[in-house]
Motif scaffolding. Structure first.
Motif, PDB file in Angstrom:
ATOM      1  N   ARG A 184      -0.571   3.918   8.820  1.00  0.00           N
ATOM      2  CA  ARG A 184      -1.590   4.029   9.837  1.00  0.00           C
ATOM      3  C   ARG A 184      -1.144   3.031  11.348  1.00  0.00           C
ATOM      4  O   ARG A 184      -1.874   2.960  12.643  1.00  0.00           O
ATOM      5  N   ARG A 185       0.219   2.342  10.653  1.00  0.00           N
ATOM      6  CA  ARG A 185       0.270   1.670  12.059  1.00  0.00           C
ATOM      7  C   ARG A 185       1.875   1.097  12.487  1.00  0.00           C
ATOM      8  O   ARG A 185       2.132   1.589  11.385  1.00  0.00           O
ATOM      9  N   VAL A 186       2.123   1.033  13.570  1.00  0.00           N
ATOM     10  CA  VAL A 186       2.910   1.731  13.816  1.00  0.00           C
ATOM     11  C   VAL A 186       3.792   0.429  13.401  1.00  0.00           C
ATOM     12  O   VAL A 186       5.198   0.747  13.488  1.00  0.00           O
ATOM     13  N   GLY A 187       3.085  -0.829  13.780  1.00  0.00           N
ATOM     14  CA  GLY A 187       4.167  -1.782  13.043  1.00  0.00           C
ATOM     15  C   GLY A 187       4.322  -2.095  11.585  1.00  0.00           C
ATOM     16  O   GLY A 187       5.766  -2.328  11.494  1.00  0.00           O
ATOM     17  N   ASP A 188       4.105  -1.951  10.686  1.00  0.00           N
ATOM     18  CA  ASP A 188       4.578  -1.368   9.459  1.00  0.00           C
ATOM     19  C   ASP A 188       5.098   0.000   9.294  1.00  0.00           C
ATOM     20  O   ASP A 188       6.043  -0.151   8.429  1.00  0.00           O
ATOM     21  N   PHE A 189       4.806   0.696  10.162  1.00  0.00           N
ATOM     22  CA  PHE A 189       5.258   1.931   9.772  1.00  0.00           C
ATOM     23  C   PHE A 189       7.261   1.281  10.638  1.00  0.00           C
ATOM     24  O   PHE A 189       8.539   2.617   9.084  1.00  0.00           O
ATOM     25  N   LEU A 243      -8.118   7.822   6.450  1.00  0.00           N
ATOM     26  CA  LEU A 243      -7.096   8.379   7.802  1.00  0.00           C
ATOM     27  C   LEU A 243      -5.948   7.221   8.132  1.00  0.00           C
ATOM     28  O   LEU A 243      -6.662   7.303   9.552  1.00  0.00           O
ATOM     29  N   GLY A 244      -7.143   6.406   7.975  1.00  0.00           N
ATOM     30  CA  GLY A 244      -6.578   4.653   8.406  1.00  0.00           C
ATOM     31  C   GLY A 244      -7.976   4.096   9.477  1.00  0.00           C
ATOM     32  O   GLY A 244      -6.764   3.328   9.741  1.00  0.00           O
TER      33      GLY A 244
END
Length: 276
Positions: A184-189, A243-244
């Motif tokens: 859902r989040r670019v940083g976490d991914f 869906l986040g």
């Protein structure tokens, strides 16, 4: 690699389109499947003009086209579209398309970042000199799918292709985003994949054509579009959470900005069309 899917994700009001055109997907030859997701073929013969609308996948397409309104066959490279893609279909026509895997186009054009073509459609000869009118004619002229697929295979086999581990990485990351709702989040991914946010963004710009945030949004809108078009009892607040999205309002905002109408209005329009 997986076989072509049979869903209609990304097509706005798929029933209306499929009632007007013949749409098929086919697998490319096995050696090409590493970078090519599927071939897509469309034929139409319409008594009245029709505008098709697509929320495109984050992928580059190479198309060979014939449209009686445009004259002789031609070839085109279409980068990742940034918004809703609209194509007006009139009279008779035919498209034989190559949908590269997101991240899979760069090995065929290794000198140029894929973001160069984002939001653009250009004559294919500017990217692939062999994509002449004669080549397009050889691909779109056959009446049967088998011959068209064979012609597409032959054309792609004739192109230089430079294997690239970074392309493989980009393809696997995009597939993870598509398949895993928890992304859902670019940083976490980025952290999960052992990359810095900057490195992830640079990889996606070079190999996919848009950033990871845009890819996440595109696939989530595809899911919302499918729910709106196939169900009448969608719990939009719950779907937004799945869906986040922070809340339903953010989902409605993104859906409306992409498709042009709120999801509830779209569901009502598609439902009315199906009922009629």
């Amino acid at each position: 690699m997986e076989a072509p899917r049979h869903d209609t994700r990304g097509i706005v009001d798929p029933a209306a389109l499929l009632n007007r055109v013949r749409f098929r997907r086919h697998e490319p030859a096995e050696p090409l499947r590493r970078y090519v997701e599927w071939y897509w073929l469309i034929d139409w013969d319409l008594p009245a003009p029709y505008a098709s609308h697509i929320v495109p996948h984050p992928a580059v397409n190479l198309t060979f086209q014939w449209d009686e309104a445009e004259g002789g066959p031609y070839a085109e490279v279409t980068g990742v579209a940034l918004g809703l893609y609209t194509r007006k279909l009139t009279g008779r026509g035919r498209v034989c398309g190559v949908k590269f895997r997101p991240g899979g186009f760069r090995p065929y054009a290794p000198e140029t970042p894929v973001s160069t073509w984002t939001g653009r459609a250009l004559p294919a000869q500017e990217v692939f000199p062999p994509a002449t009118g004669d080549a397009a004619h050889a691909i779109v002229t056959p009446s049967d799918d088998h011959a068209r697929v064979a012609a597409l295979d032959a054309f792609l086999h004739s192109l230089p292709c430079t294997p690239d581990p970074q392309a493989d990485l980009a393809m696997s990351l995009v597939q993870r985003i598509r398949a895993d709702r928890t992304v859902r989040r670019v940083g976490d991914f980025a952290e999960t994949e052992g990359l810095s946010v900057r490195a992830l963004q640079r990889l996606f710009s070079t190999y996919v054509g848009v950033g990871p945030k845009a890819v996440i949004l595109r696939y989530r809108i595809h899911e919302a579009l499918e729910h709106a078009g196939t169900r009448t009892d969608v719990d939009w607040a719950t779907l937004a959470t799945e869906l986040g999205y922070a809340d339903q309002a953010h989902l409605v905002r993104d859906f409306t900005a992409t498709v042009g109408v709120p999801p509830t209005a779209y569901a009502a329009e598609v439902g009315a069309g199906a009922g009629g």
